[in-house]
Motif scaffolding. Structure first.
Motif, PDB file in Angstrom:
ATOM      1  N   ALA A 248    -128.464 100.995  77.905  1.00 27.92           N
ATOM      2  CA  ALA A 248    -128.434  99.401  77.861  1.00 27.92           C
ATOM      3  C   ALA A 248    -126.864  99.649  78.660  1.00 27.92           C
ATOM      4  N   LEU A 249    -126.062 100.594  78.364  1.00 28.91           N
ATOM      5  CA  LEU A 249    -124.941 100.895  78.977  1.00 28.91           C
ATOM      6  C   LEU A 249    -124.752 100.644  79.749  1.00 28.91           C
ATOM      7  N   ALA A 250    -125.641 101.752  81.282  1.00 27.79           N
ATOM      8  CA  ALA A 250    -125.754 101.927  82.518  1.00 27.79           C
ATOM      9  C   ALA A 250    -126.038 100.231  83.170  1.00 27.79           C
ATOM     10  N   PHE A 251    -127.292  99.880  82.352  1.00 24.43           N
ATOM     11  CA  PHE A 251    -127.948  98.854  83.088  1.00 24.43           C
ATOM     12  C   PHE A 251    -126.733  97.495  83.319  1.00 24.43           C
ATOM     13  N   THR A 252    -126.094  97.230  81.845  1.00 22.24           N
ATOM     14  CA  THR A 252    -124.891  96.194  81.654  1.00 22.24           C
ATOM     15  C   THR A 252    -123.594  96.185  82.030  1.00 22.24           C
ATOM     16  N   ARG A 253    -123.432  97.333  81.663  1.00 22.64           N
ATOM     17  CA  ARG A 253    -122.004  97.428  81.860  1.00 22.64           C
ATOM     18  C   ARG A 253    -121.235  98.410  83.171  1.00 22.64           C
ATOM     19  N   PHE A 254    -122.124  99.538  83.231  1.00 21.90           N
ATOM     20  CA  PHE A 254    -121.603 101.197  83.754  1.00 21.90           C
ATOM     21  C   PHE A 254    -122.190 101.208  84.862  1.00 21.90           C
ATOM     22  N   ASN A 255    -122.668 100.096  85.789  1.00 22.35           N
ATOM     23  CA  ASN A 255    -123.889 100.651  86.686  1.00 22.35           C
ATOM     24  C   ASN A 255    -124.162 102.174  87.226  1.00 22.35           C
ATOM     25  N   LYS A 256    -122.519 102.149  87.889  1.00 19.76           N
ATOM     26  CA  LYS A 256    -122.478 103.160  88.470  1.00 19.76           C
ATOM     27  C   LYS A 256    -123.328 104.548  87.915  1.00 19.76           C
ATOM     28  N   LEU A 257    -123.799 104.025  86.266  1.00 15.88           N
ATOM     29  CA  LEU A 257    -124.215 105.587  86.316  1.00 15.88           C
ATOM     30  C   LEU A 257    -125.894 105.663  86.193  1.00 15.88           C
ATOM     31  N   LEU A 258    -125.926 104.737  86.775  1.00 10.45           N
ATOM     32  CA  LEU A 258    -127.196 105.060  87.317  1.00 10.45           C
ATOM     33  C   LEU A 258    -127.562 105.841  88.623  1.00 10.45           C
ATOM     34  N   ASP A 259    -126.690 105.703  89.487  1.00  9.37           N
ATOM     35  CA  ASP A 259    -126.672 106.530  90.612  1.00  9.37           C
ATOM     36  C   ASP A 259    -126.574 107.899  90.421  1.00  9.37           C
ATOM     37  N   ILE A 260    -126.692 108.368  88.939  1.00  9.93           N
ATOM     38  CA  ILE A 260    -127.677 110.157  88.886  1.00  9.93           C
ATOM     39  C   ILE A 260    -129.385 109.602  88.847  1.00  9.93           C
ATOM     40  N   PHE A 261    -129.624 108.596  88.669  1.00  8.27           N
ATOM     41  CA  PHE A 261    -130.767 108.565  88.224  1.00  8.27           C
ATOM     42  C   PHE A 261    -131.546 108.613  89.930  1.00  8.27           C
ATOM     43  N   GLY A 441    -122.881  87.146  79.076  1.00  8.68           N
ATOM     44  CA  GLY A 441    -123.361  88.344  79.549  1.00  8.68           C
ATOM     45  C   GLY A 441    -124.141  89.016  80.524  1.00  8.68           C
ATOM     46  N   LEU A 442    -125.105  88.139  81.253  1.00  6.26           N
ATOM     47  CA  LEU A 442    -125.411  89.037  82.511  1.00  6.26           C
ATOM     48  C   LEU A 442    -125.294  89.103  83.608  1.00  6.26           C
ATOM     49  N   ASP A 443    -123.786  88.450  83.549  1.00  3.78           N
ATOM     50  CA  ASP A 443    -122.919  88.350  84.626  1.00  3.78           C
ATOM     51  C   ASP A 443    -122.203  90.053  84.454  1.00  3.78           C
ATOM     52  N   GLY A 444    -122.707  90.002  85.852  1.00  4.99           N
ATOM     53  CA  GLY A 444    -121.749  91.603  86.666  1.00  4.99           C
ATOM     54  C   GLY A 444    -122.797  92.598  85.804  1.00  4.99           C
ATOM     55  N   THR A 445    -124.193  92.694  85.764  1.00  8.01           N
ATOM     56  CA  THR A 445    -124.632  93.206  84.941  1.00  8.01           C
ATOM     57  C   THR A 445    -125.405  93.465  86.343  1.00  8.01           C
ATOM     58  N   VAL A 446    -127.082  94.855  86.479  1.00 10.20           N
ATOM     59  CA  VAL A 446    -127.179  95.464  87.148  1.00 10.20           C
ATOM     60  C   VAL A 446    -128.272  94.267  87.653  1.00 10.20           C
ATOM     61  N   TRP A 447    -129.215  93.225  87.503  1.00  7.76           N
ATOM     62  CA  TRP A 447    -129.663  92.951  87.949  1.00  7.76           C
ATOM     63  C   TRP A 447    -127.669  92.200  89.006  1.00  7.76           C
ATOM     64  N   ASP A 448    -127.320  91.980  88.514  1.00 10.76           N
ATOM     65  CA  ASP A 448    -126.849  90.443  89.325  1.00 10.76           C
ATOM     66  C   ASP A 448    -125.862  91.259  90.057  1.00 10.76           C
ATOM     67  N   THR A 449    -126.788  92.369  90.820  1.00 14.84           N
ATOM     68  CA  THR A 449    -125.698  92.624  91.794  1.00 14.84           C
ATOM     69  C   THR A 449    -126.683  92.452  93.676  1.00 14.84           C
ATOM     70  N   GLY A 450    -127.950  91.270  93.524  1.00 12.24           N
ATOM     71  CA  GLY A 450    -127.974  90.476  94.701  1.00 12.24           C
ATOM     72  C   GLY A 450    -129.424  91.068  94.800  1.00 12.24           C
TER      73      GLY A 450
END
Length: 494
Positions: A248-261, A441-450
């Motif tokens: 959840a941290l990667a999806f909601t606050r630290f999107n860059k963590l998802l770059d590993i995946f 809370g959805l602002d700044g999440t990965v789903w808010d990247t365009g």
């Protein structure tokens, strides 16, 4: 009857998927036994009844994709297949005596609230009418297949069907198959049918991020341990939950963590796909996680087959013999299969639900679906939803969210039982404040990247996902605060 006496309200539940079945079981165990479930089909199961396409399986681990109060020790593999999940749901219905409460082949068309009696009147397509003090919708978000509006569809002379309405009577062997869409269902059924078809044209609007699926069969020894050592079964489930929850941290606050995946997906694609043109088009350009991340071990090998064509040009039209792309190229097809997902953001449609003052839920949600804690809507007393707006997950099991909602609804019914025949309606100001917090809370999440995804409604508002941890949602729904609601007696003037 005096106010302090307990009252047992009658309840109608629409739907018999995981939400409806679990809600009915929990209601009965809490002492609310006047429960009727209305099911549009002739069998329970919801999305697991409907999605019977080849390769259909869950992308959440089996031990977590099951009720906490009804563990299954003999799952055949780490990620359950459709038939096994369907069988589990039917087992729950039988074990907990839910069958007699179900009315099959009852597709609900309208539901209206009667202020003079504080009751809901529900009408079905077959002409039957039901009344109850409380209405609970458990129709899910993935129940209405979405078929794109492509010019010429009606002229196609071959066979057409959506993946969620699979035509098992049609033999695909040796056929020219056009698959439109590369979402979650295509990821599963395309590899399953590729060995048998003569040619497969895969029409892709946007690529999906696909990770390896850590799936395998459970051994007899493992199944025996799960059964003989319930604590180990619980610990295994808890470990899965905790591992999933950290994402959840990667999806909601630290999107860059998802770059590993993302790097893992790219590495997998390069190892499995040798065609350079295909490889170029199967790596997404959007931020990983913005759309649903998919898991599969056979998607890339299937794409790599020489008789599979990956087509990224837009579809211009369909004619009698096949599909024509916008560049004018025509490809013949014997069958068109839509893997185009569901109308996930059109909650409760096409049901017509009318509230306290004759207001329509469709009108109330004209600018996007909103609900207090994803469960109640102001102006619609004694109406509760499971799997409502902003309660979907991208990182963990939806059944955890459903069980949180079961607890909240039962708490609400216990509060309602203290006020016989009352109407319990969430306050507009509390609902508005809650929804503002969720959207913030959805602002700044990965789903808010365009990117464009099924998480967003027609206005671009995310009405689907929960922007945090599942345990924070459970804490927020642990019990009803009656200060959030008004309680009113029947209005005999109506």
């Amino acid at each position: 009857m005096t106010r302090h006496q307990q009252w047992n309200p009658s309840v109608i539940i629409i739907g018999t998927g995981f939400g409806g079945i679990g809600m009915a079981i929990q209601l009965k165990q809490a002492g609310f036994d006047q429960v009727t479930l209305l099911e549009k089909a002739s069998r329970v199961g919801g999305t697991w009844r409907d999605n019977t396409y080849p390769g259909a399986a869950c992308d959440v681990q089996s031990h977590l994709y099951s009720y906490s109060f009804e563990p299954k020790h003999d799952w055949s593999r780490k990620f359950g297949a459709q038939r096994e999940i369907q069988a589990y749901m039917e087992h729950c219905v039988e074990k907990y005596g839910i069958g007699p409460h179900i009315r099959f082949n009852q597709s609900v068309t309208t539901a209206s609230f009667d202020r003079s009696h504080n009751q809901w009147t529900v009408n079905t397509e077959s002409g039957d009418t039901y009344t109850a003090n409380v209405l609970i919708t458990a129709t899910g978000q993935l129940n209405r297949p979405a078929i794109p509006d492509i010019p010429g569809l009606e002229s196609f002379k071959g066979v057409m069907f959506h993946s969620a309405r699979w035509n098992h009577e049609y033999d695909l062997s040796g056929k020219r198959v056009a698959v439109i869409g590369t979402g979650a269902s295509a990821i599963q059924f395309v590899p399953a049918i590729v060995p048998n078809v003569a040619k497969l044209d895969l029409y892709q609007r946007s690529a999906a991020w696909v990770l390896p699926k850590p799936d395998r069969e459970f051994s007899d020894t493992e199944q025996a341990l799960f059964k003989k050592l319930p604590l180990w079964d619980r610990a295994y489930r808890s470990l899965i939950y905790l591992k999933n929850e950290t994402r959840a941290l990667a999806f909601t606050r630290f999107n860059k963590l998802l770059d590993i995946f993302a790097q893992q997906a790219i590495k997998e694609a390069k190892a499995r796909v040798t065609d350079p043109e295909k490889l170029e088009h199967i790596i997404p350009e959007y931020q990983i996680g913005c759309k649903r991340i998919l898991i599969s071990n056979d998607w890339y090998p299937a794409i790599n087959q020489p008789h599979v064509s990956l087509i990224t040009d837009g579809i211009g039209r369909v004619n009698a013999s096949g599909v024509e792309t916008v560049d004018g190229q025509h490809r013949e097809a014997d069958v068109i299969i839509f893997a185009t997902g569901f109308r996930a953001s059109e909650f409760l449609s096409p049901l017509q639900i009318t509230g306290r003052d004759g207001n329509s839920l469709n009108d109330a949600w004209a600018n996007g679906a909103k609900a207090f804690k994803g469960i109640t809507v102001s102006g619609f007393p004694n109406l509760f939803m499971v799997y409502g707006p902003n309660t979907n997950l991208a990182h963990n099991s939806i059944l955890y969210m459903l069980e949180s909602q079961f607890r909240y609804v039962i708490s609400a019914l216990k509060a309602l039982a203290r006020y016989p025949d009352a109407a319990m309606d969430v306050r507009e100001d509390r609902q508005s404040r809650y929804c503002q917090v969720v959207q913030h809370g959805l602002d700044g999440t990965v789903w808010d990247t365009g990117c464009t995804s099924w998480y967003l409604d027609a206005q671009g508002r995310n009405t689907v996902n929960w922007p945090g941890f599942t345990f924070s949602y459970r804490f927020a729904t642990r019990s009803v605060d009656t200060a959030d609601y008004t309680f009113s007696d029947p209005d005999v003037s109506h």
